[in-house]
Design a protein around this motif. Structure first.
Motif, PDB file in Angstrom:
ATOM      1  N   TYR A 134       3.748  12.826  44.673  1.00 37.42           N
ATOM      2  CA  TYR A 134       2.916  14.017  44.540  1.00 37.42           C
ATOM      3  C   TYR A 134       1.771  13.949  45.550  1.00 37.42           C
ATOM      4  O   TYR A 134       1.315  12.863  45.919  1.00 37.42           O
ATOM      5  N   GLN A 146      -1.753  18.021  43.846  1.00 32.34           N
ATOM      6  CA  GLN A 146      -0.788  18.222  42.765  1.00 32.34           C
ATOM      7  C   GLN A 146      -1.110  17.322  41.573  1.00 32.34           C
ATOM      8  O   GLN A 146      -1.042  17.757  40.415  1.00 32.34           O
ATOM      9  N   TYR A 158       4.760  25.670  37.247  1.00 33.87           N
ATOM     10  CA  TYR A 158       4.072  25.023  38.374  1.00 33.87           C
ATOM     11  C   TYR A 158       5.026  24.084  39.118  1.00 33.87           C
ATOM     12  O   TYR A 158       5.055  24.059  40.356  1.00 33.87           O
ATOM     13  N   TYR A 159       5.812  23.309  38.366  1.00 29.92           N
ATOM     14  CA  TYR A 159       6.760  22.389  38.998  1.00 29.92           C
ATOM     15  C   TYR A 159       7.789  23.145  39.831  1.00 29.92           C
ATOM     16  O   TYR A 159       8.144  22.728  40.938  1.00 29.92           O
ATOM     17  N   GLU A 178       5.478  25.629  42.682  1.00 27.63           N
ATOM     18  CA  GLU A 178       4.550  24.964  43.603  1.00 27.63           C
ATOM     19  C   GLU A 178       5.064  23.623  44.119  1.00 27.63           C
ATOM     20  O   GLU A 178       4.820  23.261  45.266  1.00 27.63           O
ATOM     21  N   ILE A 179       5.751  22.886  43.271  1.00 25.55           N
ATOM     22  CA  ILE A 179       6.233  21.557  43.685  1.00 25.55           C
ATOM     23  C   ILE A 179       7.670  21.624  44.204  1.00 25.55           C
ATOM     24  O   ILE A 179       8.088  20.806  45.010  1.00 25.55           O
TER      25      ILE A 179
END
Length: 463
Positions: free
Chosen positions: A77, A81, A335-336, A339-340
């Motif tokens: 990460y 994050q 979010y995962y 964004e990730i």
């Protein structure tokens, strides 16, 4: 034989014989339990029908290893994050701090930057803790960062002690205790990670080692936690199973015979045999206050115990959420993915795209009449995820309208009904599909394409 004291157990109200006489068994050759773990065969689950009592602690909680064990199996990460996820964990844990701690590596500058930024948040929970190997060099990292608590890897099976570390049990114990003492000398609380405990000699090594830890705890007046690490996922929760595979047997032995109180016992499970969640719950039931988890079960090999699973295990055992904000679980999943860039398998409980979508036509019909029939609980209330139905030849106009309203999360004032032109045109397309011989449920992607094209033609905004 010397008489041993008899005392009253305040929890069970039974007289018990104290049996805290478990010296280290310093064997010359490793005991790797090949009768239970023959490498050329599937591991065996044996029983001796020795049953230990339930001992649910008054207070139970969750700890997090997303940034430590969870980060060992994926791309690291970024600092940003990590801080964002840490903020989510704080919100999810609620005012009672049910997500009690989160552990971090300290090896890279990025790791240390993330630790500093999370500590700057000033949250009481999750507490920021570290993880190190049992080495003097790693201890200096803890010292330089000013950590209040650190985990130390103290591998406890003969597989690790003899084959990896090339030590005897006594040498390993003395080495571990020396590092623990160094931490205690500067006031740092220690969390001992008993790696590979489900292949360890529980009464020949683990209990004697924990007894020594409790002596140090008393000497220094500083808590020493014991984390039971089911590194290979061999643990089982079946009553009467033999140690070292028995989760109830391990927790009972550490609590009763090593004298480690519940609030200092934690379970860390892996999912190699699909037992991570059930074993973690069992650890709670038999005396461990803490269970260690990672978000979405992300971890080495088959992963760790999913944090979100234990949130709902807690609620089922306690009858309440302890102040946890479960809607944050959906925020984290989004979010995962957005964004990730992590893709959550669609059938993952609580967070997968399809976890509360009914696809069977007969089920969809029941769901439209009363969603309690086919939904596990009010998923809109707890996860901000309204139940959905998949569209097929049995869905009808009402089913299509329900799908559009829930899938696009339209506000009530913008809901479409079964008489709307949009629904009528989509239904015509659905009917043609099945008239042409289709037998499978329509996919989200197909429906999205048709609905969007129809909405654009009708100049209807869906988002």
């Amino acid at each position: 034989m010397q008489d041993r004291p008899v005392k009253m157990n305040d929890h069970t109200n039974l007289l018990e014989l104290e049996e805290h006489m478990y010296p280290l068994v310093d064997v010359e050759t490793p005991n790797v339990f090949h009768n239970l773990f023959p490498y050329s065969e599937v591991p065996k689950i044996a029983f001796n029908d020795r049953i230990v009592p339930h001992h649910m602690p008054e207070d139970i909680w969750i700890t997090d290893t997303t940034f430590r064990d969870g980060q060992q199996s994926r791309a690291p990460y970024t600092t940003e994050q990590i801080v964002t996820i840490f903020d989510y964990l704080h919100k999810l844990g609620g005012p009672n701090g049910k997500i009690k701690a989160s552990e971090f590596f300290l090896y890279s500058k990025k790791d240390r930057d993330a630790v500093e930024k999370c500590m700057e948040r000033g949250y009481k929970f999750p507490e920021v803790t570290s993880w190190i190997r049992a080495s003097k060099e790693d201890f200096q990292l803890v010292k330089s960062m000013g950590m209040k608590e650190t985990g130390i890897l103290v591998s406890c099976s003969d597989y690790h002690i003899f084959y990896k570390m090339k030590m005897t049990r006594r040498q390993a114990m003395e080495h571990y205790l020396s590092v623990v003492k160094e931490c205690l000398e500067i006031g740092v609380s220690v969390r001992c990670h008993l790696e590979d405990i489900t292949r360890a000699d529980i009464y020949g090594y683990v209990i004697p080692f924990c007894l020594e830890l409790m002596k140090l705890r008393q000497q220094y007046g500083i808590p020493i936690k014991v984390r039971c690490c089911d590194t290979m996922g061999y643990g089982v929760n079946y009553p009467g199973a033999v140690i070292p595979r028995s989760v109830p047997g391990i927790i009972y032995g550490i609590m009763t015979h090593a004298g480690v109180p519940s609030e200092l016992i934690e379970w860390h499970g892996h999912n190699d045999f699909y037992k991570a969640v059930s074993n973690s719950t069992t650890a709670w039931l038999y005396g461990a206050s803490g269970v260690n988890t990672s978000l979405f079960g992300i971890g080495e090999r088959t992963g760790n115990t999913p944090l979100e699973a234990m949130v709902f295990e807690y609620a089922q055992l306690r009858g309440n959420l302890g102040g946890m904000d479960t809607a944050v679980i959906t925020e984290l999943a989004e979010y995962y993915e957005k964004e990730i860039g992590y893709k959550i398998p669609p059938r993952t409980p609580f967070v997968g795209k399809n976890f509360n979508i009914t696809r069977a036509g007969i089920h969809a019909d029941g769901l439209l009449k009363n969603e309690e029939i086919y939904n596990i609980f009010d998923t809109e209330k707890f996860l901000n995820r309204p139940v959905e139905v998949a569209v097929s030849n049995t869905s009808g106009a009402a089913g299509i309208a329900h799908w559009i309203n829930t899938h696009y999360r339209l506000p009530k004032e913008s809901h479409v009904d079964k008489k709307s032109e949009l629904v009528a045109l989509v239904k015509e397309w659905v009917d043609r599909e099945y008239e042409d011989g289709r037998v499978t449920v329509l996919t989200d992607e197909e429906l999205e394409a048709v609905i969007q094209e129809t909405a654009d033609r009708l100049q209807i905004k869906l988002k």
